[in-house]
Scaffold this motif. Structure first.
Motif, PDB file in Angstrom:
ATOM      1  N   UNK A  60       1.271  -1.438  -0.534  1.00  0.00           N
ATOM      2  CA  UNK A  60       0.447  -0.156   0.117  1.00  0.00           C
ATOM      3  C   UNK A  60       0.759   1.435  -0.005  1.00  0.00           C
ATOM      4  N   UNK A  61       2.141   1.065   0.648  1.00  0.00           N
ATOM      5  CA  UNK A  61       2.730   2.526   1.374  1.00  0.00           C
ATOM      6  C   UNK A  61       3.852   2.669  -0.160  1.00  0.00           C
ATOM      7  N   UNK A  62       3.834   1.296  -1.121  1.00  0.00           N
ATOM      8  CA  UNK A  62       4.834   1.897  -2.329  1.00  0.00           C
ATOM      9  C   UNK A  62       3.580   2.836  -3.768  1.00  0.00           C
ATOM     10  N   UNK A  63       2.779   1.653  -2.605  1.00  0.00           N
ATOM     11  CA  UNK A  63       1.212   2.516  -4.662  1.00  0.00           C
ATOM     12  C   UNK A  63       0.566   4.016  -3.883  1.00  0.00           C
ATOM     13  N   UNK A  64       0.397   4.297  -2.809  1.00  0.00           N
ATOM     14  CA  UNK A  64      -0.057   5.008  -2.305  1.00  0.00           C
ATOM     15  C   UNK A  64       0.670   6.466  -1.856  1.00  0.00           C
ATOM     16  N   UNK A  65       1.615   5.903  -1.399  1.00  0.00           N
ATOM     17  CA  UNK A  65       2.612   6.924   0.054  1.00  0.00           C
ATOM     18  C   UNK A  65       1.860   6.454   0.775  1.00  0.00           C
ATOM     19  N   UNK A  66       3.510   6.776   1.454  1.00  0.00           N
ATOM     20  CA  UNK A  66       3.550   6.507   3.236  1.00  0.00           C
ATOM     21  C   UNK A  66       2.476   6.927   3.893  1.00  0.00           C
ATOM     22  N   UNK A  67       2.802   8.297   3.403  1.00  0.00           N
ATOM     23  CA  UNK A  67       2.323   9.324   4.307  1.00  0.00           C
ATOM     24  C   UNK A  67       0.380   8.956   4.542  1.00  0.00           C
ATOM     25  N   UNK A  68       0.021   7.746   3.575  1.00  0.00           N
ATOM     26  CA  UNK A  68      -1.186   7.130   3.635  1.00  0.00           C
ATOM     27  C   UNK A  68      -1.522   6.333   4.351  1.00  0.00           C
ATOM     28  N   UNK A  69      -0.340   5.688   4.650  1.00  0.00           N
ATOM     29  CA  UNK A  69      -1.225   4.280   5.176  1.00  0.00           C
ATOM     30  C   UNK A  69      -0.857   4.486   6.987  1.00  0.00           C
ATOM     31  N   UNK A  70      -1.273   3.551   7.452  1.00  0.00           N
ATOM     32  CA  UNK A  70      -1.599   4.181   9.399  1.00  0.00           C
ATOM     33  C   UNK A  70      -1.760   3.037   9.776  1.00  0.00           C
ATOM     34  N   UNK A  71      -0.243   2.605  10.179  1.00  0.00           N
ATOM     35  CA  UNK A  71      -0.604   1.020  11.120  1.00  0.00           C
ATOM     36  C   UNK A  71      -0.912   1.024  12.734  1.00  0.00           C
ATOM     37  N   UNK A  72      -2.419   0.624  12.927  1.00  0.00           N
ATOM     38  CA  UNK A  72      -2.653   0.486  14.322  1.00  0.00           C
ATOM     39  C   UNK A  72      -1.773  -0.122  15.518  1.00  0.00           C
ATOM     40  N   UNK A  73      -1.634   0.118  16.562  1.00  0.00           N
ATOM     41  CA  UNK A  73      -1.040   0.198  17.468  1.00  0.00           C
ATOM     42  C   UNK A  73      -1.781  -0.342  19.174  1.00  0.00           C
ATOM     43  N   UNK A  74      -2.611  -1.104  19.075  1.00  0.00           N
ATOM     44  CA  UNK A  74      -4.008  -1.292  19.657  1.00  0.00           C
ATOM     45  C   UNK A  74      -2.538  -2.116  20.645  1.00  0.00           C
ATOM     46  N   UNK A  75      -2.535  -1.628  22.191  1.00  0.00           N
ATOM     47  CA  UNK A  75      -1.969  -1.854  22.883  1.00  0.00           C
ATOM     48  C   UNK A  75      -3.074  -2.696  23.994  1.00  0.00           C
ATOM     49  N   UNK A  76      -2.790  -3.880  24.841  1.00  0.00           N
ATOM     50  CA  UNK A  76      -3.003  -4.052  25.998  1.00  0.00           C
ATOM     51  C   UNK A  76      -2.393  -5.074  27.284  1.00  0.00           C
ATOM     52  N   UNK A  77      -1.931  -3.666  28.522  1.00  0.00           N
ATOM     53  CA  UNK A  77      -1.005  -4.895  28.887  1.00  0.00           C
ATOM     54  C   UNK A  77       0.344  -5.232  28.301  1.00  0.00           C
ATOM     55  N   UNK A  78       0.536  -3.919  27.380  1.00  0.00           N
ATOM     56  CA  UNK A  78       2.215  -3.980  26.819  1.00  0.00           C
ATOM     57  C   UNK A  78       1.971  -5.069  25.881  1.00  0.00           C
TER      58      UNK A  78
END
Length: 239
Positions: free
Chosen positions: A115-133
């Motif tokens: 996706x970043x190669x196709x649309x650009x990194x700035x449009x791709x966000x990864x979700x880091x949902x954390x519970x107890x680390x």
């Protein structure tokens, strides 16, 4: 620092949940009504989540959210149930500024590269949902390993930014926990937007001092515990 009011969509309504549990829902009107309200109060971007998608019904609310995007014409970051590159691409093609991939990115981190190669990194966000680390996936029902280790994977695979949600305090309106946020910001070179527990101007100021790129306002905004004007003011303060 950016401020993103949340517009969480469940069964076609704008809702807020506590700890991600659908039985705790409180309804606040239609998604359009809520979006227009926050834009009218000074927001210049929105954080939209298809909660039905997060619970495994990716197609639900899709037409409603597409109409919302087209009608508002503002910056929107979108998450919830985006499980394939095709899902992500369809949203990006109709005008979503950035898509948020959580479970999909842990299942197949290479989706971030594609996706970043196709649309650009700035449009791709990864979700880091954390519970107890530990990273929380599948609608926060399962854990999948250390959240910092996953942040490294997401960065290496091409994500342009991270959304960190502290599930332990999400929806409780009791304030943020700064330590894990600060650890993540030190650990990654990516911009980090923070969700979960943001309940006061002091929380916003603390996150800004920690180096966060943005904050998402949810339950505390809808309950009136924090006003959007005050959060925006805190985000713009120099100290």
């Amino acid at each position: 620092m950016r401020v993103f009011p949340a517009v969480d969509v469940l069964d076609g309504q704008c809702v807020q949940l506590v700890q991600g549990k659908r039985e705790t829902r409180t309804v606040f009107g239609t998604p359009l009504e809520c979006a227009v309200r926050w834009l009218g109060e000074g927001a210049d971007a929105l954080h939209v989540v298809n909660l039905d998608g997060a619970f495994g019904h990716a197609g639900k609310n899709a037409a409603l959210i597409r109409d919302l995007i087209r009608e508002l014409g503002v910056e929107i970051q979108l998450g919830g149930g985006i499980r394939t590159s095709g899902d992500a691409g369809s949203w990006l093609d109709i005008g979503v500024e950035r898509v948020i991939l959580g479970t999909a990115a842990t299942r197949d981190p290479d989706i971030l590269t594609l996706l970043s190669d196709t649309y650009g990194k700035h449009r791709i966000m990864a979700g880091v949902d954390a519970k107890g680390g530990e990273i929380a996936i599948e609608g926060w029902e399962k854990s999948g390993g250390n959240y910092l280790a996953w942040a490294t994977v997401f960065e290496e695979k091409g994500a342009g930014s991270l959304l960190y949600t502290n599930v332990d305090v999400e929806g409780l309106q009791q304030g943020v926990l700064l330590d894990p946020v600060e650890m993540l910001i030190r650990h990654t070179g990516l911009p980090v937007t923070v969700a979960g527990g943001v309940s006061s101007p002091g929380d916003v100021k603390g996150l800004k001092r920690a180096g966060a790129y943005g904050v998402v306002l949810g339950s505390a905004l809808y309950s009136g515990k924090i006003r959007l004007h005050d959060a925006l003011e805190a985000s713009n303060e120099n100290s």
